[in-house]
Design an enzyme around this catalytic site. Sequence first.
Site, PDB file in Angstrom:
ATOM      1  N   GLU A 148       0.854  -1.221   0.035  1.00 51.16           N
ATOM      2  CA  GLU A 148      -0.176   0.040   0.010  1.00 51.16           C
ATOM      3  C   GLU A 148       0.972   1.238  -0.005  1.00 51.16           C
ATOM      4  OE1 GLU A 148       0.475  -1.383   4.281  1.00 51.16           O
ATOM      5  OE2 GLU A 148       0.047  -2.468   2.322  1.00 51.16           O
ATOM      6  N   HIS A 193      -8.272  -3.753  -1.055  1.00 51.40           N
ATOM      7  CA  HIS A 193      -7.533  -3.927  -0.024  1.00 51.40           C
ATOM      8  C   HIS A 193      -6.509  -2.694   0.090  1.00 51.40           C
ATOM      9  CE1 HIS A 193      -5.823  -6.147   3.490  1.00 51.40           C
ATOM     10  NE2 HIS A 193      -4.733  -5.609   2.992  1.00 51.40           N
ATOM     11  N   GLU A 194      -5.670  -2.626  -0.796  1.00 55.23           N
ATOM     12  CA  GLU A 194      -4.492  -1.700  -1.021  1.00 55.23           C
ATOM     13  C   GLU A 194      -5.085  -0.200  -0.909  1.00 55.23           C
ATOM     14  OE1 GLU A 194      -2.139  -3.209  -0.130  1.00 55.23           O
ATOM     15  OE2 GLU A 194      -2.448  -5.039  -0.641  1.00 55.23           O
ATOM     16  N   HIS A 220      -5.917   0.622   2.859  1.00 55.80           N
ATOM     17  CA  HIS A 220      -4.871   1.073   3.507  1.00 55.80           C
ATOM     18  C   HIS A 220      -4.413   2.586   3.595  1.00 55.80           C
ATOM     19  CE1 HIS A 220      -3.017  -2.457   5.447  1.00 55.80           C
ATOM     20  NE2 HIS A 220      -2.914  -3.147   4.328  1.00 55.80           N
ATOM     21  N   GLU A 258      -4.132  -4.349   9.327  1.00 59.93           N
ATOM     22  CA  GLU A 258      -4.641  -5.314   8.407  1.00 59.93           C
ATOM     23  C   GLU A 258      -6.240  -5.561   8.783  1.00 59.93           C
ATOM     24  OE1 GLU A 258      -3.270  -5.855   5.766  1.00 59.93           O
ATOM     25  OE2 GLU A 258      -1.202  -5.238   6.164  1.00 59.93           O
ATOM     26  N   ASP A 269       7.815 -10.224  10.553  1.00 56.66           N
ATOM     27  CA  ASP A 269       6.955 -10.820   9.485  1.00 56.66           C
ATOM     28  C   ASP A 269       6.293 -12.165  10.194  1.00 56.66           C
ATOM     29  OD1 ASP A 269       7.332  -9.224   7.601  1.00 56.66           O
ATOM     30  OD2 ASP A 269       8.655 -10.520   6.289  1.00 56.66           O
ATOM     31  N   TYR A 301      -5.285 -10.132   9.800  1.00 56.73           N
ATOM     32  CA  TYR A 301      -6.100  -9.713   8.561  1.00 56.73           C
ATOM     33  C   TYR A 301      -7.647 -10.219   9.113  1.00 56.73           C
ATOM     34  CZ  TYR A 301      -2.021  -9.236   5.665  1.00 56.73           C
ATOM     35  OH  TYR A 301      -0.894  -8.798   4.983  1.00 56.73           O
TER      36      TYR A 301
END
Length: 631
Positions: free
Chosen positions: A293, A317-318, A321, A340, A395, A403
């Site tokens: 994003e 979705h992006e 953001h 998320e 990560d 999410y």
Amino acid sequence: MTPGFGPSSGSDMPPLPASAAAPAEYARDTHTYARPEIAHVRHVALDLTADFRAQTLSGTAALDIQGVPGATEVVLDIKNLDIRGVSDASGAPLQYETGALDAIKGQPLTVRFPALAAGETRRIVVAYSTRPDAAALQWLTPSQTAGGAQPYLFSQGQAILTRTWVPTQDSPGIRQTYDARIVAPAELRVVMSAQQLTPEGEAAGPGMKAWRFRMTNPVPPYLIAIGVGDLAFAAIDERTGVFTEPSRLAATRAELMPTADMVDAAERLYGPYRWGRYDLLVLPPSFPFGGMENPRLTFATPTIIAGDQSLVSLVAHELAHSWSGNLVTNATWNDMWLNEGFTVYFENRIMEALYGEDRALMLRALGWGDLQSEMEGLSPADTRLHLDLEGRDPDEGLTDVAYEKGAAFLFTIERIVGRERFDAWLKGYFERNAFRPMTTELFLEDIRAHLVTTRALEDQLMMDAWIYQPGMPSNWQPPVSNAFAPVDAAAAAFDAGGPASAIPWAGWSTQERQRFLAWRPADRAGDADWLTPAQLADLEATLKLREEGNAELVFAWLDIAVQHRYQPAVPTLEHFLTTMGRRKFVLPLFTSLWAEGDWGRPIATRIYARARSGYHPVTTGSVDAVVGRPN
């Protein structure tokens, strides 16, 4: 470039809201060496040259520093950078030192200077070069691009990889404005997550051009992004468009035409888009994520170009953001659900507004299925929304819990308080907290002040259970899509011995096809071999799965094939894994292969040895941990 549209040098950024000027509240972030409460970076000015032969970016990063009166040093984050010197704005050298190297965090770079006066901004200039193995950067040879004639470079900074190409305080809670001058070969185009000031570049010596950029909205450092390659642009409307390689431009623009309508729908839901333009850069297939994003310029995988606009929810979705993540950002990676989970909820609302409730509900049901599958393999602690990632790569928290469980929490609040009240709160949340880092504690303060104002409602919502306890709370109601009932019936009939020719595949949407391929017999849970070789061959031939071009469906089919050790699908598997580097697909397939022991491990080792050089470091770092690094 389409005449009359496209990026320009004129200012198109709306003024900052009052919330952006509020004093920063710095949460403790274990993934940075920075001490922003003493001295913090406010602005980054990059002047870098891209050397494709050496695979380095080199030049300077000038950092504007503010801090408490009397502060005499600032601590930055670096990882695998070659620091050549540090000076003040006049060029006088400053004392600096680098600390011990940590495998995850990199090193602290401490720069000392005369004591700051009250309200003073001090500029320091770091001269440096990246290394060819910088984890944020991928340097592609011409053969790894669609055009085959020019090299390509792109960055991926999330979560803590910006420090491998920019020496700054690399924490999502330390927002910074930036500008940049990037010099690259004249035949290439440079784009960044910022306003373009030189849309056609400017001469910068023999065979080179310089490109200038400016981002006046303060952003978390992971959103500083760059792309360099043989790029063309096509407008969608006056504020949206796409960049990609020339041979893919027409198909990419046609696929992403809904983008303009998505921006309009998002603004109707939750307020003004505060970033000027919204363009997309569709990258070569080695890009490790579905999308990133980056403000003003979403980076996207080419695997969403399915030919029928069936995967454009990724764009929703992006885009979402731009509010949840870019505007209101998790202060640390322990609370990435604030980025998320909010974004998955917002994405679904955009899809509902444009495509109807049925499609949005199918997407929710697919997401719930993904979450169920992933939680089975996670420790209970990692199924909480608020995580403890100290000592771990952030990560590791980038799972469907952040999410899908995050979105499920918001859908639960919406169901209980009503959509109208929830929308009013969420729009206000974005307005009140724009350009501010957010923690779970601050989120709870906001929602308790503006929405959840009674003890009875607090008890009904079970917010603390959602956030701090593992698993799904008892007030969760899984989404049920009526459209999936006939799909599940067709899957059960095939499982019972019916022919694949009875499956109404041609009449199904991509989401219905995904559901069919994700179906598993409930009475044989955990049974990897629920289909016979004859059934697998029937599926592959009748549904033409060898010729399937939709990456989501190819992945779903290959997941079945690997679990059944279905040898005829191995050529399809090898082609898929050697032509695409999206971690969402690559990592699970290699993990499944590895789990198949004497059948799967030799295949995994052989394919990975061939494919690894084409993957981004984000992907190789994950797959190396499963397969091992090839010799």
